[in-house]
Scaffold this active site. Sequence first.
Site, short mmCIF file in Angstrom:
data_model
loop_
_atom_site.label_atom_id
_atom_site.label_comp_id
_atom_site.label_asym_id
_atom_site.label_seq_id
_atom_site.Cartn_x
_atom_site.Cartn_y
_atom_site.Cartn_z
N ASP A 74 0.83 -1.20 0.00
CA ASP A 74 0.00 0.00 0.00
C ASP A 74 0.87 1.26 0.00
O ASP A 74 0.39 2.36 0.18
CB ASP A 74 -0.95 0.01 1.20
CG ASP A 74 -0.20 0.09 2.52
OD1 ASP A 74 1.03 -0.15 2.51
OD2 ASP A 74 -0.82 0.39 3.55
N VAL A 80 3.05 2.04 2.19
CA VAL A 80 3.49 2.39 3.55
C VAL A 80 4.33 1.23 4.07
O VAL A 80 3.87 0.09 4.10
CB VAL A 80 2.28 2.62 4.49
CG1 VAL A 80 2.76 3.04 5.88
CG2 VAL A 80 1.35 3.64 3.90
N ASP A 101 6.94 -5.85 3.41
CA ASP A 101 5.55 -5.65 3.00
C ASP A 101 5.45 -4.83 1.72
O ASP A 101 4.41 -4.76 1.09
CB ASP A 101 4.75 -4.97 4.11
CG ASP A 101 5.35 -3.64 4.52
OD1 ASP A 101 6.59 -3.54 4.56
OD2 ASP A 101 4.60 -2.70 4.79
N GLU A 102 6.58 -4.19 1.34
CA GLU A 102 6.53 -3.36 0.13
C GLU A 102 7.52 -3.84 -0.93
O GLU A 102 7.69 -3.20 -1.96
CB GLU A 102 6.84 -1.90 0.48
CG GLU A 102 5.84 -1.26 1.45
CD GLU A 102 4.43 -1.22 0.90
OE1 GLU A 102 4.26 -0.90 -0.29
OE2 GLU A 102 3.48 -1.50 1.67
N HIS A 110 25.31 -26.95 -0.15
CA HIS A 110 26.24 -27.94 0.39
C HIS A 110 27.64 -27.82 -0.22
O HIS A 110 28.60 -28.31 0.34
CB HIS A 110 25.67 -29.37 0.28
CG HIS A 110 25.83 -29.99 -1.07
ND1 HIS A 110 24.81 -30.06 -1.99
CD2 HIS A 110 26.89 -30.58 -1.66
CE1 HIS A 110 25.25 -30.68 -3.08
NE2 HIS A 110 26.50 -31.00 -2.90
N ASP A 139 18.72 -26.74 0.04
CA ASP A 139 20.08 -26.80 -0.51
C ASP A 139 20.22 -25.85 -1.70
O ASP A 139 20.21 -26.27 -2.86
CB ASP A 139 20.40 -28.25 -0.93
CG ASP A 139 21.88 -28.44 -1.19
OD1 ASP A 139 22.65 -27.50 -0.97
OD2 ASP A 139 22.25 -29.56 -1.60
N GLY A 182 30.05 -34.10 -8.27
CA GLY A 182 30.66 -33.07 -9.10
C GLY A 182 29.65 -32.31 -9.93
O GLY A 182 29.94 -31.26 -10.48
N SER A 196 26.84 -31.31 -8.54
CA SER A 196 26.11 -30.51 -7.56
C SER A 196 26.11 -29.04 -7.89
O SER A 196 27.10 -28.49 -8.36
CB SER A 196 26.76 -30.67 -6.19
OG SER A 196 26.28 -31.83 -5.61
N GLY A 197 24.98 -28.41 -7.59
CA GLY A 197 24.84 -26.98 -7.82
C GLY A 197 24.43 -26.67 -9.25
O GLY A 197 23.88 -25.62 -9.53
#
Length: 469
Positions: free
Chosen positions: A112, A114, A122-123, A275, A323, A417, A419-420
């Site tokens: 809103d 504010v 909230d904004e 990880h 993760d 290897g 991973s990610g």
Amino acid sequence: MNNNQANGLTYDNIGFQLEEGRPPPYTPPQGIYPPLPQGTPSYVAVTPKTINTHHTVIPGTPHNTGQKKGIKKCHWKRILCASLCVLLILAVVGLLLWYFLYYQCLLGKWCDGVRDCSHGEDESRCFRLHGTNFMLQSYSSESHTWMPVCAENWDNNYGSAVCEQIGYKRQDYVSYTQTSAGSLASKGYMKLKPGSNHGSHIHSQLTYSQSCSSRAVKLHCIECGVSSAAPSTRIVGGTEAVSGAWPWQVSLQIHGQHICGGSIISPYWILSAAHCFQAYSNPGMWMVYAGDLSLLQMSFGPGKTVNKIINHEKFDTKNNDNDIALLKLNTPLTFTRTVKPVCLPNIGVDLSAGHQAWITGWGALRSSGPSPDRLNQAQVTIYSRETCNRPQVLNGEITKTMICAGKLQGGVDSCQGDSGGPLVVKEGDVWWLAGDTSWGIGCAFRNKPGVYGNVTYFIEWIYDQMQNE
Ligand code: ARG
């Protein structure tokens, strides 16, 4: 995944749900205030004199001895009274703090204009992109729903300002076009008020409107998810990737050694798995390499240094819940044919069970086997959480922050290897990052699909980090 998709929606902005069911009016929790002595007005205990007047003489007790005892008693009462007062003051201070820092934030209206919450949450989530057509939605604090933004009077200045609010940089901005909102406009639109200007807060310049004389805003905050080569057309039956097919794939290295994969999501940001950074949490140790298929060749080229590693604060080392990690680079990547970002899933993009997805990486070619120098790829199926959690599959270990994908018959999987690195799905002409490679039981075993961080689940967390850095 259907339930996964539903999750995506529920996690979408927890604050908004509170609007529908506001918390009940505040009643102080039991036991905050210490009980006052029954039947005695509190002020009575303050002076010894008054105590004496109220002192009841028990028949048979010598009154004189009561004098000394009375003083002792009164001493204790004073201490008790003082501690009660301190407790009371603490309780009041605590209550006030709670009210201003937390309760006001819960009660305050979202979007809103504010700022009710101490961190402005909230904004900060008042715009989002919807579906494969990147339709801009704005949250209406009056009707408590997300509505398409009408393209009337819209221009690229508004567009880039909104993208910046979402978490992208102005330099990443591409353009705005228009798209049909269809049934998503059944409740109306958010429209720029007449006479709006670029200077002030955009969200507060939008107002509810039943109709829209043009179509809805389609926003390209970044050019993403466009591959420069089809995945497997050139290598028949092979698993080696072709140049430019997965331009978002990066290799994360320490001292020239590949440790984990990652995905480019913007010039400054790499998404990977938490990880990977548990043992090596110092950003100075890491280098990011992009744009080549060969690890060897990349290690001769210029890598990027890492400015900051943001692990998900709820990452759980015991079960790999949450993760996910973000790496902020010191200098931005330059996008080329072989270096490009993947798209983060918009709300409403269906990446659910049954979809075909691709995994890529320089991970081991079999459980505890050797790793390749060139990037490998494999096609996998995304399974529903229910399938993943079957006793004979992953036996309930798949939480809502994870998705599982692979081939239940075995033979295709990510491995050590990888991973990610990315799990991507193509929908509506672009590639979406559905997951980041997380864990598995061995590799490619029958009934043991790989487990990936559920990127759709983390979307707000990701944008929050991008906004705050
Ligand atoms: N944790 C592994 C890594 O660090 C990824 C394992 C994925 N395993 C699997 N079976 N899908 O590289």
